[in-house]
Design an enzyme around this catalytic site. Structure first.
Site, PDB file in Angstrom:
ATOM      1  CG  HIS A  33      -2.141  -3.009   2.901  1.00 22.13           C
ATOM      2  ND1 HIS A  33      -2.810  -1.932   3.424  1.00 22.13           N
ATOM      3  CD2 HIS A  33      -1.776  -2.632   1.648  1.00 22.13           C
ATOM      4  CE1 HIS A  33      -2.847  -0.951   2.524  1.00 22.13           C
ATOM      5  NE2 HIS A  33      -2.216  -1.356   1.438  1.00 22.13           N
ATOM      6  CD  GLU A  34       0.818  -4.357  -0.770  1.00 20.05           C
ATOM      7  OE1 GLU A  34       0.178  -4.389  -1.830  1.00 20.05           O
ATOM      8  OE2 GLU A  34       1.199  -3.290  -0.258  1.00 20.05           O
ATOM      9  CG  HIS A  48      -3.903  -3.466  -2.708  1.00 19.97           C
ATOM     10  ND1 HIS A  48      -4.856  -2.474  -2.791  1.00 19.97           N
ATOM     11  CD2 HIS A  48      -2.885  -2.935  -1.986  1.00 19.97           C
ATOM     12  CE1 HIS A  48      -4.428  -1.396  -2.141  1.00 19.97           C
ATOM     13  NE2 HIS A  48      -3.243  -1.655  -1.644  1.00 19.97           N
ATOM     14  CD  GLU A  76      -3.036   1.956  -0.751  1.00 15.58           C
ATOM     15  OE1 GLU A  76      -3.023   0.945  -0.015  1.00 15.58           O
ATOM     16  OE2 GLU A  76      -2.400   2.017  -1.819  1.00 15.58           O
ATOM     17  CE1 TYR A  78      -0.537   3.481   1.018  1.00 16.31           C
ATOM     18  CE2 TYR A  78       0.363   5.367  -0.159  1.00 16.31           C
ATOM     19  CZ  TYR A  78       0.214   4.003  -0.016  1.00 16.31           C
ATOM     20  OH  TYR A  78       0.808   3.154  -0.910  1.00 16.31           O
TER      21      TYR A  78
END
Length: 719
Positions: free
Chosen positions: A482-483, A486, A511, A654
């Site tokens: 997930h990170e 980004h 997100e 989210y």
């Protein structure tokens, strides 16, 4: 060794050589430069002569250049081991925020921006967006108010809010509390975890210290067999920051007052106006509908977990201790037990196939294949060769940090993309969660060349030991993916202005790209590709594994066995309703505190009581309140960094962005997650755009239609 072509990136990486003194001096210089830019515009341009080139462009260039330094100056407070440098970084951020408030309330500059907008020049779409947003920002920053007491009060509030949010976050980052437990009290918690806890001396002799950092608190509440230990750990964590109680209260009160000064009914209306949701009513309806759909599933899951608790207590001869209740500190423990018992999922065992280093390499390989990128790790002498100072240590902020130069793959032109940094283990004073930080934005320079971005992932995964590398739970694999998502968004964006670079998109869309990528962590072929059992890494690790497993044990398969993959995938939606009800708890609390009917009402709010009551109403997880101890048993809002750090009236994002992420995944990638053609289309049509165009237009362009919630509800079994 990296191929020669990759050894000389066209742009040097930044230096991380800031000192407490230089950080303050540099900040003052940047502020002076920005103020001078604005002063010159005002001195040289009359409203009737105002154009985009004369008014907006000098400020955009100044913002671009400032971001090359200010992001790193503010970053030190999250990662530096030097307390003085962290303090200076915090002080610098206060200075920058104070100047930003002063700048955003300059009526003389606003007059020229407004005159430029009213001139109606023909501009390219991104420049037009920059002009419209700048004009709107001045109004939202109080310049729609007549000069006088109201505007002065608004400015005062903005300054105070900036100071409060910085202190709140600093308290969160620098919290060093914990609880001393005996080894007996920690029965069930994996030895690898307890082995890293600090050993006690004096009055704590014979005990070990569990801190409230993720790698300590999560396994303790997940594995400790002793219910009293889980309760103590959970309640300790909820009450670790009493100094943030008054700060949280003051922030909410001031936000409400500021919104009303501007003529909005409340802070939520002010914030949501320029998001994809547009109105608080849309958010309330979305959250309310989801609550209705989830409540039956939540009841069913809670009953099954309560029954499991009863059975477990009976099986160990403690049937008398079962009081019919299922407590909030029971949840992680019995959720994990259910996965092991009913789904044969041993998360500790599973983590043996996900050493941190091989998992990262596997993830980068997925991104290389999908998006047409190449990641080249920069180590040793290669660091010194590209360092502006000639010293390799100067281009990282800590010896543990990994660094990559990032390039387009051959089919994408082999051009340079930017730099990626990974800072993966906990240490004192470091940011305590997992997040992506932009360190330098990308943009087009005045001479028409591109300035390349620099981005960092800051996480807190357990450190390796002599006998085991750092091993990731599946949930941590998902977090890392997930990170990194980004980070990729930050790297591949191509915008004219840094204002719109990368993840600078509206909060209820930001997100979605990362959430979409989480689906790869539930795809059998990708789980196989990511996995690599640690006993295959080195002879030493194999020997350590044998010591634990026994001399005659067969060596594990190198990649995750199909049966384990099958068992893992079956767990994807186990206790999903409970998980999403917890997300609703945060989202509904956020909306409730920011949507009062009047300022008098917000003054009467008892935030801790409200936080705990909303949580109970949604999840029905018992707490000290059900034991007659009142509703102020914990202060969860004091650890809720999101609400102070930019997600105010935005936590719903989210859940809302999952609507978009599921729609994109199921429409485009479900059939073939590794389709490089679609991956590249996604890179260019969604990620590359950053915030340079309306996010709904970006989505519609990629999907070829309006987005809808069908895939989201279907995925949750709520269609």
């Amino acid at each position: 060794m990296a191929p020669q072509a990759y050894k000389k990136p066209p742009q040097a990486p930044p230096l991380f050589t800031g000192t407490p003194k230089s950080v303050i001096e540099d900040t003052q210089r940047i502020i002076d430069q920005s103020r001078s830019t604005e002063d010159k515009i005002v001195a040289n341009v009359k409203p009737q002569d105002a154009t985009f080139e004369k008014v907006m462009l000098p400020m955009a260039y100044d913002e671009n250049d400032g971001g090359l330094e200010t992001h790193i100056i503010g970053f030190y407070q999250s990662v530096s081991t030097d307390q003085e440098l962290r303090d200076a970084s915090t002080k610098a951020e206060e200075m920058m925020d104070e100047f930003a408030i002063e700048s955003s309330m300059r009526e003389d500059v606003y007059g020229l921006v407004k005159a430029t907008l009213e001139k109606g020049e023909k501009l390219d779409p991104e420049s037009e967006r920059l002009l419209e947003k700048a004009n709107k920002d001045y109004i939202r920053n109080g310049l729609g108010l007549p000069a006088g007491p109201k505007r002065d009060r608004f400015k005062e509030i903005k300054k105070r809010l900036s100071q409060l949010s910085i202190v709140f976050s600093k308290n969160l980052n620098e919290e060093v509390g914990g609880i001393w437990f005996t080894e007996e009290e920690l029965a069930g918690v994996p030895e690898d975890v307890v082995g890293l806890f600090a050993k006690g001396e004096g009055e704590n002799a014979g005990k070990v210290k569990m801190t409230f950092k993720y790698p300590d608190i999560l396994p303790t509440t997940k594995y400790a067999k002793n219910a009293a230990t889980r309760k103590t750990a959970y309640l300790g964590n909820e009450n670790k920051l009493p100094q943030n109680i008054p700060i949280f209260r003051e922030v909410i009160l001031l936000r409400d007052e500021a919104a009303r000064l501007l003529g909005y009914p409340n802070h939520a209306a002010f914030i949501i106006e320029d998001k994809m949701a547009k109105t608080p009513e849309w958010v309330d309806n979305f959250l309310g509908d989801l609550r209705k759909r989830l409540s039956k599933g939540g009841d069913k899951e809670r009953k099954a977990l309560t029954e499991l608790k009863k059975q477990e207590l009976e099986s160990i001869g403690k049937a008398d201790s079962f009081d019919g209740r299922y407590y909030i500190w029971d949840n992680r423990y019995y959720d994990r037990l259910m996965l092991e018992k009913d789904y044969s999922l041993d998360q500790e065992k599973l983590s043996e196939w996900f050493p941190l280093e091989t998992s990262i390499r596997g993830m980068l390989t997925i991104f290389e294949t999908l998006f047409g990128m190449t990641f080249v790790e920069v180590t040793g002498d290669d660091r010194a060769a590209i360092s502006p100072s000639g010293k390799g240590d100067d281009i990282v902020w800590h010896p543990e940090v990994q660094m990559f130069s990032v390039w387009d793959s051959q089919d994408q032109g082999s051009s340079f993309v930017g730099y990626l940094y990974l800072d993966l283990h906990p240490r004192e004073g470091k940011y305590g969660h997992a997040a992506n930080f932009n360190l330098q934005p990308g943009f087009i320079q005045p001479n028409g060349t591109r300035r390349y971005p620099v981005t960092a992932l800051v996480c807190n995964f357990s450190k390796p030991t002599a006998k085991k590398p750092s091993l990731l739970k599946h949930s941590e694999v998902t977090t890392l993916f997930h990170e990194l998502g980004h980070g990729i968004h930050d790297l591949v964006a191509k915008t004219h202005y840094s204002r719109f670079h990368g993840t600078n998109v509206v909060r209820d869309f930001v997100e979605a790209p990362s959430q979409m990528l989480e689906n790869w962590c539930w795809t059998p072929s990708q789980l196989k590709a990511l996995s690599y059992h640690y006993s295959w890494l080195t002879p030493e690790y194999e020997a350590a594994w044998r010591e634990q497993a026994g001399k005659v044990a067969a060596k594990p398969e190198q990649q995750l066995p199909d049966k384990m993959i099958e068992d893992l995938i079956k767990t994807k939606h186990v206790n999903d309703a409970m998980f999403n009800l917890r997300q609703l708890h945060f989202g509904i609390f956020d909306m409730t505190v920011h949507e009062p009917k009047s300022h008098v009402e917000v003054e009467s709010f008892r935030f801790s009581e409200m936080y705990n009551k909303i949580g109970y109403d949604l999840t029905k997880l018992d707490s000290p309140a059900q034991l007659g101890e009142g509703w102020e048993w914990g202060h969860g809002e004091t650890t809720f960094g999101h609400l102070i750090g930019g997600y105010d009236a935005g936590y719903y994002g989210y859940l809302a962005s999952q609507v978009y992420s599921m729609d994109m995944f199921y429409s485009v990638f479900e059939k073939n997650p590794m389709d490089g053609k679609e991956g590249r289309r996604y890179r260019h049509q969604v990620l590359e755009k950053g915030g340079s165009q309306d996010e709904m237009e970006t989505l519609k362009g990629f999907l070829g239609r309006e987005p809808n919630g069908d895939a989201f509800y279907k995925e949750l079994g709520l269609a």
